[in-house]
Design an enzyme around this catalytic site. Structure first.
Site, PDB file in Angstrom:
ATOM      1  N   VAL A   7       0.824  -1.215   0.000  1.00 47.39           N
ATOM      2  CA  VAL A   7       0.000   0.000   0.000  1.00 47.39           C
ATOM      3  C   VAL A   7       0.852   1.257   0.000  1.00 47.39           C
ATOM      4  CG1 VAL A   7      -1.717   1.323   1.297  1.00 47.39           C
ATOM      5  CG2 VAL A   7      -1.927  -1.163   1.124  1.00 47.39           C
ATOM      6  N   THR A  22      -5.247  -0.722   7.068  1.00 47.43           N
ATOM      7  CA  THR A  22      -6.577  -1.271   7.349  1.00 47.43           C
ATOM      8  C   THR A  22      -6.688  -1.527   8.848  1.00 47.43           C
ATOM      9  OG1 THR A  22      -6.691  -2.305   5.172  1.00 47.43           O
ATOM     10  CG2 THR A  22      -8.173  -3.158   6.864  1.00 47.43           C
ATOM     11  N   LYS A  51     -13.909   0.037   4.866  1.00 46.96           N
ATOM     12  CA  LYS A  51     -12.911  -0.880   4.302  1.00 46.96           C
ATOM     13  C   LYS A  51     -13.265  -2.325   4.609  1.00 46.96           C
ATOM     14  CE  LYS A  51      -8.908  -2.560   2.902  1.00 46.96           C
ATOM     15  NZ  LYS A  51      -8.568  -2.702   1.481  1.00 46.96           N
ATOM     16  N   GLY A  65     -14.436 -21.245  -7.622  1.00 47.90           N
ATOM     17  CA  GLY A  65     -13.056 -21.670  -7.671  1.00 47.90           C
ATOM     18  C   GLY A  65     -12.653 -22.376  -6.402  1.00 47.90           C
ATOM     19  N   GLY A 115      -7.714 -15.899  -1.225  1.00 48.91           N
ATOM     20  CA  GLY A 115      -6.539 -15.800  -0.358  1.00 48.91           C
ATOM     21  C   GLY A 115      -6.034 -14.371  -0.379  1.00 48.91           C
ATOM     22  N   CYS A 165      -5.571  -9.417   2.146  1.00 51.18           N
ATOM     23  CA  CYS A 165      -6.695  -8.592   2.606  1.00 51.18           C
ATOM     24  C   CYS A 165      -7.911  -9.390   3.054  1.00 51.18           C
ATOM     25  CB  CYS A 165      -7.101  -7.609   1.502  1.00 51.18           C
ATOM     26  SG  CYS A 165      -5.854  -6.376   1.118  1.00 51.18           S
TER      27      CYS A 165
END
Length: 448
Positions: free
Chosen positions: A11, A121, A211, A260, A264, A267
């Site tokens: 980030v 975050t 977030k 799927g 992973g 985040c």
């Protein structure tokens, strides 16, 4: 405008390079002196398309700098961004120790009113913890009346498309306390406003919550369609037909409705767990989100389960090729990747695992050492393999030469963990396809 960004991880480095690209004077700060030295010499510690050129260009232009301490630059900046990591603790809560360390450095160094922006975050309430740490430092310095303000500016960057997301975002979320913070942040983001970008101002707790809520919603869609896929497989339905029809509803949409082998990365897993923990701490159980995590953890094993079923549970001595190690394409990030679960289970079952990924091989070596065999390309990986499993949908894996693969493989079983292959293509080469949410034998389903 001059800003400092503490933390040169994913980030921080992307944000710093992008701010510099629009004309801001940016100093990226990290206590890791070896990393800073590499950055000064143009060596980028992470893989992100376009980032290396962006960093080099802005360093040469004199807009992007690197330092090992906030104290070196705090006198010259208007805004300090905190972009350090918040890894999950054992109980799932976000580890805020690095954020609070940056807050302490900020309080120990400011000599004039400065804005402290949390880009990391963090759970709701972190801003108040930061405020307490900064005030404590000011009191210890004998400067209790020194003014400062806080803001929250969470990131919404997708690995593999981070620069595009930063430069052309869906929205920018900013939590503020007063007109002071609003004016500074408006000035910083003004170049983006020229493109009619949406900047959404709100209070600090709401920005912190946004977030987590956004990532939890996306994770929920993934786990939802995976559960539907598993049910489709058992009932004879085709999940691809189902998701297309469901996604055609304007209220639902098609994004993040692709079945799927689970999500992973850095985040979704961490943020889902942190939101669950926040709910527990406030007496508000997050039942839906807890189920999302449970479903995802089960889904990570689905490729192994299919491989085990192929060989009747007897995997010892089998050679299994794995295409894709990163949790998604266009990154080398293997954090919480389904590949880690699949490979671990295969090794425990006694299989020999041969792996290939376009960019994550070094990361795999760092994590697994000699536990697996490393192939030089996708076709070498399948040589003499009893089965092939696709775990990451890199572009180069999308149209393989099935006839060549059939000649190279010892077996004929293909497990598609991302549902990118068509059974007719695979079967034409004499191979058997097992996908997610599709029966082994199926009729053609045309979109009308």
């Amino acid at each position: 405008m001059n800003v400092a960004i503490v933390g040169t991880g994913y980030v921080g480095l992307v944000s710093g390079a992008c701010f510099a690209e629009i004309g801001v004077d940016v100093t990226c700060v990290d206590i890791d002196s070896a990393k800073i030295d590499k950055l000064k010499h143009g060596i980028i510690p992470i893989y992100e398309p376009g980032l290396s050129d962006l960093v080099s260009r802005n360093c040469e232009a004199g807009r992007l700098h690197f330092a090992t301490s906030l104290a070196e630059v705090i006198d010259s900046v208007d805004i300090v961004f905190c972009a350090v990591g918040t890894p999950a603790d054992e109980d799932g809560s976000a580890d805020l120790s690095h954020v609070l360390e940056v807050a302490a450095d900020f309080g120990a160094g400011i000599k004039r009113k400065t804005l402290f922006v949390i880009k990391s975050t963090v759970p709701v309430g972190t801003s108040e913890l930061v405020r307490g740490v900064v005030k404590k430092q000011l009191d210890e310095r004998g400067c209790p009346d020194m003014d400062f303000e806080l803001a929250s500016n969470p990131e919404f960057l997708k690995e593999g498309a981070a620069i595009k997301d930063f430069m052309s975002p869906d929205r920018v979320v900013i939590g503020i306390e007063s007109d002071y913070g609003r004016k500074l942040m408006e000035r910083l983001y003004r170049p983006f406003l020229l493109n009619n970008m949406r900047v959404m101002f709100m209070d600090l707790p709401s920005a912190e919550m946004t977030k987590y809520a956004a990532n939890a919603m996306l994770a929920t869609r993934i786990s939802f369609i995976n559960e539907i896929a598993n049910l489709c497989e058992r009932t004879g339905a085709d999940v691809d037909a189902v998701r297309r029809a469901v996604g055609a509803d304007a209220r639902i949409g098609s994004k993040f409705l692709y079945p799927g082998c689970g999500y992973g990365g850095s985040c979704f897993p961490k943020d889902v767990r942190a939101l669950i923990n926040t709910g527990m701490n406030h007496g508000c159980p997050m039942s839906v989100i807890a189920a999302v995590e449970e479903v995802n953890e089960r889904q990570k094993s689905i490729v192994f389960d299919k491989l085990s079923a192929i060989f009747g549970g007897k995997l010892a001595g089998r050679r299994v090729a794995i295409w894709g190690l990163a949790f998604k394409p266009e990154t080398d990030d293997m954090r919480c990747a389904p590949s880690l679960v699949v490979i671990e289970k295969l090794i425990e079952a006694g299989a020999m695992v041969v792996v290939y990924d376009p960019v994550a091989m070094d990361e795999c070596r760092r994590r697994m050492g000699d536990a697996v065999v490393y192939a030089s390309d996708m076709y070498q990986a399948v040589r003499d393999a009893d089965a092939l499993a696709l775990l990451t949908e890199w572009k180069q894996f999308r149209l393989p030469q099935w006839s060549r693969i059939a000649q190279l493989m010892k077996g004929n079983d293909i497990v598609d963990g991302r549902n990118i292959y068509q059974e007719t293509d695979v079967a034409a080469a004499g191979l058997k396809l097992r996908a997610i949410g599709r029966a082994i034998k199926q009729t053609s389903c045309q979109q009308l």
